[in-house]
Motif scaffolding. Structure first.
Motif, short mmCIF file in Angstrom:
data_model
loop_
_atom_site.label_atom_id
_atom_site.label_comp_id
_atom_site.label_asym_id
_atom_site.label_seq_id
_atom_site.Cartn_x
_atom_site.Cartn_y
_atom_site.Cartn_z
N GLN A 1 0.83 -1.21 0.00
CA GLN A 1 0.00 0.00 0.00
C GLN A 1 0.86 1.25 0.00
OE1 GLN A 1 -2.32 -1.00 3.48
NE2 GLN A 1 -4.10 -1.58 2.26
N ILE B 1 0.76 4.10 -2.80
CA ILE B 1 0.40 5.47 -2.44
C ILE B 1 1.46 6.44 -2.97
CG2 ILE B 1 0.16 7.07 -0.49
CD1 ILE B 1 -1.16 4.70 1.04
N GLN C 1 -10.40 10.68 -4.82
CA GLN C 1 -10.07 9.59 -3.90
C GLN C 1 -9.71 8.30 -4.64
OE1 GLN C 1 -12.93 9.25 -0.69
NE2 GLN C 1 -13.44 11.40 -0.89
N LEU D 1 -7.19 6.67 -5.58
CA LEU D 1 -5.73 6.52 -5.49
C LEU D 1 -5.23 5.30 -6.26
CD1 LEU D 1 -4.82 7.43 -1.79
CD2 LEU D 1 -5.06 8.90 -3.79
N SER D 2 -5.96 4.21 -6.21
CA SER D 2 -5.50 3.01 -6.91
C SER D 2 -5.46 3.25 -8.42
CB SER D 2 -6.43 1.83 -6.60
OG SER D 2 -6.31 1.45 -5.25
N LYS E 1 -13.09 -3.37 -7.91
CA LYS E 1 -11.82 -2.65 -8.00
C LYS E 1 -10.91 -3.32 -9.03
CE LYS E 1 -10.43 0.37 -6.19
NZ LYS E 1 -10.47 1.73 -6.75
N GLU F 1 -13.81 1.25 -0.73
CA GLU F 1 -13.63 0.45 -1.93
C GLU F 1 -12.16 0.46 -2.32
OE1 GLU F 1 -13.36 1.62 -5.48
OE2 GLU F 1 -14.01 -0.18 -6.50
N ASP F 2 -11.50 1.60 -2.15
CA ASP F 2 -10.09 1.72 -2.53
C ASP F 2 -9.21 1.43 -1.31
OD1 ASP F 2 -7.50 2.54 -3.30
OD2 ASP F 2 -8.38 3.85 -4.83
N PRO F 3 -8.44 0.34 -1.37
CA PRO F 3 -7.66 -0.05 -0.19
C PRO F 3 -6.50 0.89 0.13
CG PRO F 3 -7.12 -1.45 -2.08
CD PRO F 3 -8.27 -0.59 -2.50
N LEU F 4 -6.21 1.85 -0.74
CA LEU F 4 -5.10 2.76 -0.47
C LEU F 4 -5.52 3.97 0.36
CD1 LEU F 4 -3.26 2.83 -3.92
CD2 LEU F 4 -3.01 1.24 -2.02
N LEU F 5 -6.81 4.19 0.50
CA LEU F 5 -7.26 5.42 1.14
C LEU F 5 -6.96 5.46 2.63
CD1 LEU F 5 -10.61 6.12 -0.74
CD2 LEU F 5 -8.51 7.48 -0.80
N PRO G 1 -4.72 3.87 4.52
CA PRO G 1 -3.30 4.10 4.86
C PRO G 1 -2.77 5.43 4.39
CG PRO G 1 -3.50 2.41 3.16
CD PRO G 1 -4.88 2.67 3.67
N SER G 2 -3.45 6.08 3.43
CA SER G 2 -2.98 7.39 2.97
C SER G 2 -3.41 8.51 3.91
CB SER G 2 -3.49 7.67 1.55
OG SER G 2 -4.86 8.01 1.58
N ASP H 1 -11.75 -3.86 6.45
CA ASP H 1 -11.60 -4.09 5.03
C ASP H 1 -12.54 -5.20 4.58
OD1 ASP H 1 -9.70 -3.70 2.53
OD2 ASP H 1 -9.97 -5.85 2.79
N ARG I 1 -16.19 9.93 3.71
CA ARG I 1 -14.81 10.42 3.68
C ARG I 1 -14.69 11.72 2.88
NH1 ARG I 1 -9.45 8.15 3.98
NH2 ARG I 1 -8.10 9.43 2.68
N ARG J 1 -2.01 9.44 9.43
CA ARG J 1 -1.59 8.12 8.98
C ARG J 1 -1.31 7.19 10.17
NH1 ARG J 1 2.06 7.85 3.56
NH2 ARG J 1 0.61 8.92 2.16
#
Lengths: 147, 291
Positions: free
Chosen positions: A25, A29, A84, A86-87, A127, B37-41, B43-44, B54, B121, B133
């Motif tokens: 991750q 990021i 939002q 990011l991916s 996703k 839905e976005d797994p990066l959010l 941790p960002s 999750d 969010r 973070r």
């Protein structure tokens, strides 16, 4: 993978050494933070974008452009309207850096399931489909020029 | 957007505002849960003190296509430091799409002391509120989880089939192209993960995001009634089954119908189109009309 664009193969190898989800991750990021490097400039497209550039199945409203270069290669640009997403941004950075200026045959050989090499297999189906849609659209741009 | 209490919802207490959350960041009886839905959010950057739940790793069984069982839920609750008395507040990306999904799964285990942060969010970020973070840790708790109760708010394929045969009320919350069964035109694009396209007979098409405003908040009751009751003719007193592709988007509509409009009985069919569109012999309708 042998015929993949060299920078893509290199990135895939880098990600193959990642063993933890947080590490993956963090790396993604960082890539997403560099999205401005591949974001479509006004000289190529301005909003509202032509819907033909929209990535189907991408819930982050991603768009892809491929601009023909004099040497027969392509330069790729992207936009992700969802701030939002990011991916999607990370995927765009990976593709932009890997596909620009490489032979079209190398791009055409790329399979959409590279998404799971970068993002891991524990992402949602939606996703995964959205991210594969970005890959497919970029690859399609190379394939249709080879026909 | 107007104050939540003034929007005419059937159960307004299920929503809390970003202001409310900001005022309860250090409340030991409240646990803020981000589900995206976005797994990066997460941790960002996330709301200070918020934990992440999750969907793929926390809420799903890792082998069978199903949700976690009693032991799994008890372990999850222990990890995030909640008891049955803890007020859990969900928020997330995409107009709280996944937050309502996590909310729905928590209801399968009877954790009714649950809320959703209106606007999710996006609203928190747009208001310039603090993100961090730092991943918090909380003392592990003992959560006496009950067996998962699938009987009240969940629908399985055979139940849906009988519902269809009886002319029951359904709502398809996917995009119009998914509803009609229209093929994606560009070669090589992923379809829906199903062998057949279209919709379940009788289903009304209302894409889930129609329930949300541009700022991510839920529309008020009058606007929601205009869509679901006046435009689509749904009867709030009849049992309603919502579905999408795998049951996530439809959990958002399940939430809207159950809590904001107060429908008597709403079920989420989580098998959804990935099950129905791959099933042998089930009826399917293609095109823009329900039947």
């Amino acid at each position: 993978m042998a015929n993949y664009p060299p920078k893509l193969a290199e990135a895939l190898e880098d990600f193959s050494y990642i063993t933890t989800r947080p590490e993956r991750q963090e790396y993604l990021i960082q890539l997403a933070d560099e999205f401005k490097d591949v974001k479509v400039p006004p000289s190529v497209a301005t909003q509202p974008y032509d819907e033909s550039h929209r990535v189907p199945a991408c819930e982050s409203d991603a768009f892809v452009w491929a601009v023909d270069q004099p040497d027969g290669t392509l330069k790729f640009y992207f936009d992700v309207l969802n701030p939002q997403g990011l991916s999607a941004m990370a995927m765009a950075v990976i593709l932009g850096r890997s596909f620009d200026g490489v032979p079209l045959e190398e791009i055409a050989a790329v399979q959409p399931d590279i998404v799971f090499d970068f993002f891991g297999k524990d992402i949602s189906m939606g996703k995964g489909q959205g991210l594969m849609g970005i890959v497919n659209m970029a690859v399609y741009e190379a394939k249709r020029r080879l026909k | 957007m107007t104050d939540i209490a003034a929007r005419g919802y059937a159960k307004p207490d299920v929503l809390v505002s970003t202001e409310w959350v900001a005022a309860h960041l250090n409340d030991p009886n409240v646990r803020i849960i981000e589900s995206n839905e976005d797994p990066l959010l997460y941790p960002s950057g996330h709301i200070p003190g918020a934990v992440e739940v999750d969907w793929t790793t926390d809420l799903n069984d890792q082998v069978v296509r199903d949700y976690l069982g009693r032991d799994g839920f008890a372990a999850l609750a222990s990890r995030i430091g909640i008891t049955p008395e803890t007020t859990v507040v969900f928020y997330g990306d995409k107009n709280n799409w996944w937050a309502t999904y996590a909310f729905w799964v928590f209801q399968l285990f009877g954790h009714t002391n649950a809320r959703v942060m209106d606007g999710g969010r996006k609203k928190w970020v747009d208001e310039g509120r603090e993100l961090t973070r730092v991943v918090p840790t909380y003392p592990a708790t003992t959560y006496p989880a009950p067996e998962r109760n699938d009987a009240e708010i969940r629908a399985f394929r055979d139940y849906v089939l009988k519902h269809v045969e009886a002319g029951g009320q359904l709502i398809d919350v996917r995009s119009p192209a998914e509803y009609t069964g229209e093929k994606l035109h560009m070669e090589g694009y992923p379809q829906e993960g199903a062998l057949r396209g279209g919709h379940i007979p009788g289903a009304q098409s209302v894409p889930w995001a129609r329930a949300a405003n541009d700022d991510g908040t839920f529309k008020d009751a009058e606007a929601l009634k205009a869509i679901y009751l006046q435009e689509k003719g749904l009867d709030p007193h009849k049992e309603t089954i919502a579905y999408c592709r795998i049951g996530e988007r439809s959990s958002h509509t399940w939430f809207v119908l159950s809590y904001l409009l107060g429908f008597d009985k709403v079920r989420n069919y989580d098998g959804s189109w990935t099950e129905w569109g791959n099933s042998v012999g089930v009826p399917i309708v293609k095109g823009p009309n329900p039947r």
